[in-house]
Design an enzyme around this catalytic site. Structure first.
Site, PDB file in Angstrom:
ATOM      1  N   TRP A  48       0.898  -1.291   0.057  1.00 16.18           N
ATOM      2  CA  TRP A  48       0.165  -0.070   0.069  1.00 16.18           C
ATOM      3  C   TRP A  48       0.986   1.236   0.012  1.00 16.18           C
ATOM      4  CZ3 TRP A  48      -4.650  -1.641  -0.960  1.00 16.18           C
ATOM      5  CH2 TRP A  48      -5.736  -0.690  -0.950  1.00 16.18           C
ATOM      6  N   ASP A  49       0.249   2.301   0.004  1.00 13.01           N
ATOM      7  CA  ASP A  49       1.123   3.574  -0.144  1.00 13.01           C
ATOM      8  C   ASP A  49       1.658   4.022   1.069  1.00 13.01           C
ATOM      9  OD1 ASP A  49      -1.045   4.699   1.061  1.00 13.01           O
ATOM     10  OD2 ASP A  49      -1.358   6.040  -0.349  1.00 13.01           O
ATOM     11  N   TRP A  50       1.522   3.104   2.231  1.00  7.05           N
ATOM     12  CA  TRP A  50       2.235   3.237   3.691  1.00  7.05           C
ATOM     13  C   TRP A  50       2.972   1.911   4.199  1.00  7.05           C
ATOM     14  CZ3 TRP A  50      -0.832  -0.317   5.252  1.00  7.05           C
ATOM     15  CH2 TRP A  50      -2.223  -0.245   5.264  1.00  7.05           C
ATOM     16  N   ASN A 103     -14.136   0.905   0.980  1.00 12.62           N
ATOM     17  CA  ASN A 103     -13.231   2.203   1.083  1.00 12.62           C
ATOM     18  C   ASN A 103     -13.093   2.954  -0.384  1.00 12.62           C
ATOM     19  OD1 ASN A 103     -11.139   4.337   2.377  1.00 12.62           O
ATOM     20  ND2 ASN A 103      -9.950   3.147   0.623  1.00 12.62           N
ATOM     21  N   GLU A 104     -13.738   3.963  -0.628  1.00 12.73           N
ATOM     22  CA  GLU A 104     -13.422   4.878  -1.714  1.00 12.73           C
ATOM     23  C   GLU A 104     -13.770   4.256  -3.116  1.00 12.73           C
ATOM     24  OE1 GLU A 104      -9.236   6.117  -1.612  1.00 12.73           O
ATOM     25  OE2 GLU A 104      -9.811   7.542   0.118  1.00 12.73           O
ATOM     26  N   GLU A 120     -11.313  11.214   6.450  1.00 11.62           N
ATOM     27  CA  GLU A 120     -10.137  11.053   5.948  1.00 11.62           C
ATOM     28  C   GLU A 120      -9.269  12.107   5.516  1.00 11.62           C
ATOM     29  OE1 GLU A 120      -9.768   6.664   3.812  1.00 11.62           O
ATOM     30  OE2 GLU A 120      -8.257   7.928   3.156  1.00 11.62           O
TER      31      GLU A 120
END
Length: 858
Positions: free
Chosen positions: A167-169, A435-436, A533
């Site tokens: 993921w981006d983290w 989510n999204e 968020e």
């Protein structure tokens, strides 16, 4: 139980070792010393081979009972990660393909005195790729994560923790293993599989009642009759029901009326900061004619939740806020991601520390984000205990998903299992479908040609509305459901579940990220109904990075630093954001420069999210140009999955970043908030308290060059209204500077706080009149601290010779937290308390302490 020691071997048998269950392949290899820490340096990429192999878990066990005496014997897996073939005594019992499901296999005819059980895993990576190849009908984007994430492809084709493919983290560690409990169950007649309690309040009768649901497997060939007694001693409530269980799997639902006299005395469960988290002990006894008795002990909590979406005077659109026990509650908190790539490392203590840190920062809610896992039972137990409300996503995130029959069946089983498992928890206040994904289709993230979009919309409605929502509504009528986040709520429903603009500030919730504007400028933020968020990145402290790096990595531009950054351009965005208001570090010593950079990223992140959150809090009671009534602020994100730059306020391991200390203040129950508009300084009084208070607002102006205030103002008799945000002060900046002689925007700073008679006091807040890189009169200070012990806490007394912005205390890897950190020091002396999480000493703290303030950055 079949927990404990198993054998583990690789696909070709070249690696064979002992492995603990619950567990996964990575932690087993680490435990036996066959690999290094997977989080060390570049190991996430070095160890890809582990995820690409097909591993097998096996063990033998003696049956501890006489098989012939039991009508039914099951092999039960609470969690298998993820694709596996299950064998007992070389007989295939079945297959698993969903990490979030519970699997029960009937082994009555297969079990012997001595047994061998085998779980043959298939690489999640190759399975997902194969599923995607077989899906001929249409592509289901996205195929792969962005290259910067160094991840694996087609994660949307496997019912597995979505962020385990990167993921981006977070890193890519697509685990394999038996990640939850595994056991043998033997029973005659009947067996209780799920048990849940849901409270309801009947307004007209002013009475509570409970819905007690029990789901059984009945193995007897004819119906079984009997009695069920529910007893809640503290509420003097006892009821007995006669019931009849039909053969097969079935449920019985009992309605328990709380004793009318006691109903008014029922103490409700309240979120953190709004009351106590009272629970009542309850015993449910099943006495069936077959003579076997089951006794179930549980805690029951009384609370109601409503998601209010109704017209607002003076505004188009609808409200979007939560009422708990009839009271509107401003939601303050953050977003939760998995606490580790390897779930078996997430212990009760890990969860307790992170959740307690959320409560200690005045949070009352967390959103369990839809790209991770449905958390373990203990997670929700702790939230029940400490009053953290949970917005619970289903595990679908940032992608489109297939809707073929097998996939839907698997999802249906997952959803009903999770809802049954979790619905008794008062902490869960909302189910959210994904989510999204509404936004992904509405904004066409995946560049789907316009003529094809209809098919994807149909898939979307099939999955989240016709399947997930249907199950949630039939299993749980006690709490609201939204199909996505962000969403326009009822407006999305009206538009066929997909709104044209899910980010519309007049409806529902919004997600908002902007790394190009000045984050100190509140006008860039959406005046939304609910901010679920929003965030900015920072680096974790040096002591956290040090554990997974080597000296050549310690620079902001090292290979390691760019390897750890999984968000495109993230490290540069942080520099740009810092550069707007601070001077960038120029130290000739690269390690000093790296540490200075880390400090500044944390200051910048904290200051940005403070500005944005305060904006959401002061917008709760007003409508301006049709926007406002903001009733929730959940920043992205609470915790970290590994040691890397991210949006988190808690580092991997639980250490508080400066942002988390700031959160303690910007989420305080009573807070004055300042902002500037067209040359006017406005101060609002924000309160989550349940009664109005008459307070004194103290406004103090300091010149940067002196610890003595230039001027002070006390405005008495300020009324701060209960649970609202009201303007309590305004003055033009030019008048204020004139009033406080010799002040300019660059040479002075404003601090302010609210004080009441009975010791009631808000944190001291501040407002910068200019960027700190332009500040005039700021001088390097001599900061010093003395440390002493008092019972089991430590007192740090700080002294300064000049005003010091963003004073940070860091004791390296000594576990614990301070009472305050990252503050603006405007007095000669300040006392800060250190709460240790493990034994330490004055000597250790003194030798580890690093004090930094803005002027220590060179």
């Amino acid at each position: 139980s079949l927990r404990g020691s198993w054998r583990l071997r690789s696909g070709n048998g070249s690696v064979s070792l002992r492995a603990e269950v619950p567990g996964c392949v990575h932690t087993a290899l680490l435990c036996r010393g066959l690999i290094q820490d997977p989080y060390y340096r570049f190991n996430d990429v070095m160890y890809r081979w582990i995820s690409l192999d097909n591993w097998t878990y096996s063990r033998t066990f003696k049956t501890p009972f006489d098989v012939r005496k039991w009508q039914k014997v099951n092999l039960v897996f609470e969690g298998v990660d993820t694709v596996a073939q299950i064998l007992l005594n070389n007989v295939t019992l079945g297959r698993t393909d969903n990490m979030f499901n519970r699997y029960s296999f009937d082994i009555t005819s297969v079990i012997q005195e001595v047994n061998s059980v085998e779980v043959r895993f298939l690489s999640a990576v190759s399975y997902a790729a194969e599923q995607s190849r077989c899906h001929k009908a249409r592509s289901i984007p996205p195929a792969c994560p962005p290259p910067v994430q160094k991840g694996e492809c087609h994660v949307n084709f496997i019912r597995k923790e979505q962020c385990s493919f990167s993921w981006d983290w977070g890193p890519s560690f697509p685990t394999q293993g038996i990640w939850k409990d595994v056991r043998i169950e033997a029973y005659n007649y009947y067996h209780l599989i799920y048990f849940s309690i849901t409270p309801f309040f009947v307004k007209s009768a002013q009475q509570w009642y409970l819905e007690v649901e029990s789901i059984f497997d009945v193995v007897s060939s004819k119906p079984i009759a009997g009695l069920v007694t529910v007893n809640i001693p503290r509420l003097q409530t006892q009821q007995t029901f006669s019931v009849k269980l039909q053969p097969g799997e079935g449920s019985i639902v009992l309605l328990v009326n709380i004793n009318k006299v006691r109903s008014s005395a029922v103490e409700a469960w309240w979120p953190n900061g709004h009351g106590k988290q009272i629970g009542y002990n309850m015993t449910t006894t099943f006495m069936m004619e077959a003579g076997c008795q089951i006794e179930k002990f549980s805690k029951v909590y009384f609370r109601t939740v409503e998601l209010v979406q109704e017209p607002i005077p003076g505004s188009p659109g609808l409200s979007f806020y939560f009422r708990i026990n009839g009271r509107p509650i401003f939601i303050k908190g953050s977003n939760w991601i998995p606490a580790d790539s390897f779930q078996d490392r997430v212990t009760y203590d890990t969860l307790r520390l992170l959740l307690k840190s959320a409560a200690d920062a005045n949070m009352n809610a967390l959103r369990v984000w839809g790209g991770g896992v449905y958390e373990q039972d203990e997670f929700y137990d702790i939230c029940d205990e400490i009053g953290i409300m949970i917005w619970q996503d289903f595990m679908f995130a940032c992608a489109l998903y297939p809707t073929d029959q097998n996939y839907l069946e698997s999802v249906r089983a997952e959803v009903s299992h999770q809802v049954r498992r979790l619905k008794s928890h008062p902490s869960i206040i909302l189910w959210s479908g994904n989510n999204e994904n509404e936004a992904a289709i509405a904004s066409n993230w995946f560049s789907i040609p316009y003529p094809d979009i209809g098919v994807y919309i149909k898939d979307y409605v099939t999955l989240y509305v016709k399947n997930i929502r249907e199950i949630v509504l039939s299993e749980d009528k006690s709490r609201p459901f939204v199909a996505s986040s962000p969403t326009n709520g009822l407006e999305s429903v009206k538009e066929g579940w997909l709104s044209r603009d899910p980010y519309d500030t007049h409806y529902g919730d919004t997600h908002f990220y902007d790394y190009n504007s000045d984050c100190w400028n509140w006008t860039v933020y959406p005046k939304t109904r609910f901010a679920s968020e929003y965030g900015f990145q920072s680096w974790p402290s040096f002591s956290t990075i040090e554990k997974v790096s080597s000296p050549e990595d310690w620079s902001y531009t090292s290979n390691f630093s760019s390897h750890r950054q999984h968000h495109e351009g993230g490290n540069i965005q942080m520099l740009q954001e810092i550069g707007r208001h601070f001077k960038l570090p120029q130290s000739p010593d690269p390690v000093k420069q790296f540490k200075d950079m880390i400090y500044l990223t944390q200051v910048m992140q904290a200051q940005c999210i403070k500005t944005e959150t305060e904006f959401y809090r002061f917008s709760q009671s007003e409508i301006i140009n049709g926007e406002g009534h903001t009733m929730g602020a959940l920043y992205w994100q609470l915790n970290d999955i590994w040691q890397a730059p991210s949006w988190a306020s808690l580092e991997y391991g639980g250490k508080w970043k400066l942002l988390h200390y700031f959160a303690q203040n910007f989420f305080a129950p009573l807070l004055p908030v300042a902002y500037e508009d067209k040359g006017m300084l406005h101060i609002y009084g924000v309160s989550d308290l349940h009664v109005d208070h008459k307070l004194t607002l103290r406004v103090v102006v300091h010149a940067w060059s002196s610890l003595e205030p230039v001027c002070t103002l006390a405005k008495e008799g300020v009324t701060v209204k209960a649970q609202s945000a009201v303007p309590i002060y305004r003055e033009s900046i030019s008048d204020l500077l004139e009033r406080c002689r010799n002040c300019t925007r660059k040479s002075c700073v404003i601090t302010f706080c609210l004080v009441g008679e009975d010791g009631l006091q808000s944190p001291t807040n501040y407002y910068f009149l200019s960027s700190l890189k332009d500040a005039v009169g700021l001088e390097k200070t001599q900061l010093s601290a003395s440390v002493s012990q008092q019972d089991d806490i430590y007192i740090f007394v700080l002294q300064t010779t000049a005003i010091a912005p963003f004073v940070s205390l860091d004791v390296g890897s000594i576990k614990g937290r301070f009472s305050d950190n990252g503050f603006l020091m405007t007095e000669k002396k300040k006392m800060v308390v250190f709460y240790p999480w493990e034994p330490t000493s004055v000597e250790d703290l003194e030798s580890s302490l690093i004090l930094t303030s803005l002027l220590d950055i060179v």
